[in-house]
Every structure is written in structure tokens, then in C-alpha cells.
Design an enzyme around this catalytic site. Sequence first.
Site, short mmCIF file in Angstrom:
data_model
loop_
_atom_site.label_atom_id
_atom_site.label_comp_id
_atom_site.label_asym_id
_atom_site.label_seq_id
_atom_site.Cartn_x
_atom_site.Cartn_y
_atom_site.Cartn_z
N GLY A 111 34.76 53.21 35.28
CA GLY A 111 36.16 53.54 35.56
C GLY A 111 37.01 52.29 35.56
O GLY A 111 36.52 51.19 35.85
N CYS B 36 32.89 47.62 41.66
CA CYS B 36 34.23 47.62 41.07
C CYS B 36 34.32 46.47 40.08
O CYS B 36 33.87 45.36 40.38
CB CYS B 36 35.26 47.45 42.18
SG CYS B 36 36.96 47.44 41.59
N HIS C 249 42.91 52.74 43.53
CA HIS C 249 43.52 51.55 42.91
C HIS C 249 45.02 51.76 42.69
O HIS C 249 45.80 50.79 42.78
CB HIS C 249 42.86 51.26 41.55
CG HIS C 249 41.59 50.47 41.63
ND1 HIS C 249 41.52 49.21 42.16
CD2 HIS C 249 40.32 50.77 41.21
CE1 HIS C 249 40.26 48.75 42.07
NE2 HIS C 249 39.52 49.69 41.50
#
Length: 173
Positions: A46, A92, A138
Site C-alpha cells: 500500500g 510502512c 496516512h
Amino acid sequence: MAKLDILWVPDPILKTKCAPVTVIDDALRVFLDDMLDTMYAAPGIGLAAPQVGRAERFLVLDVSDDKSAPLKLINPEIVDVADEDAVYEEGCLSIPEHYAEVTRPAWVKVAYTDETGAAREITADGLLAVCLQHEMDHLDGIVFLDHLSALKRNIITRKMVKAKKARTRDAAA
Ligand code: NI
């Protein structure tokens, strides 16, 4: 196709509440494709716009094993969530090499606009639910560290400050 630079924590753009997208045009569609290429190359599952320097509400993801399920979400909104929680070890692309368990609702229903401008909905559980919630965070300036204790967050943030200095030095060398 272009590979974009991914910002690392700490960075003010990663703390920004992003603005809604108002125009869906070819430039945005090209940028979404560039984001997918950047995400696959990283590799990751992602990537949200602020991670590549755009404080706007769009993101890409693909939780398949073979790049067969890319999704591009513009102005996503959570419209329903599970009562029950699930715990998943998250990472992340803006916090490379750090992982931690995060608790989130086990499933979510998300409304969004696709790259053609059509309104869509997706209901997801498992890894896709985790990824959707992580990427949508985010867009509100939230990273997975913000779900951890202050102690864990500070330890990882300090390590990221050092890693960023080394990255800048390497880029200059
Ligand atoms: Ni992330």
C-alpha cells in the site's frame, strides 16, 4: 512509468491532514500508476499520496501475491466498521525495517471514487482491511507508530531520525 521518492518518518507531510481531490484527470491517473509502480518496486502492499509528497486524499494498494489486484482509491471514507478487533503486525514504506502489532476493527466498509470518477464501495476483512485502514490513516496524517505506546513510538522515531540522516548522507555522496 516513473518511480517516486518515498518520504520517511519524521516528515511534516506525513503529519498533514490531506485535502480532498477535486479534479480526476489524466495527470492524476498517471500519478496513480506511478504510485503503483513505486509500491510494487519497494516492495509494499500500500502507498498513500502523502508518502510521495502529495498532501491529497488518494492511495493505491494491492494485497495479492502476484500484483493481480491493484486498487486505486480517491477520497476514501470509512462508512462502517466491525465491532470486533483484529491484531496484525504492520510495517510502512515510510518507516522501513520497523514492524509492530496494531489493533484495528476486523473489517471495514469503505466508500471511494475510482480513477474514472465512479463512486464505489468495498467491504474488506483480513489483510485488505488492515491495509485500507493503514493507508487511510496516512490521509489524516497518522502513521502506525501513532497507534503504539509513546515509549515504542519514541524508540522507533529516534532510529528513523538516524536512518534519515544516513540516507541524506548517502544521497549526497
Ligand atoms: Ni504506511
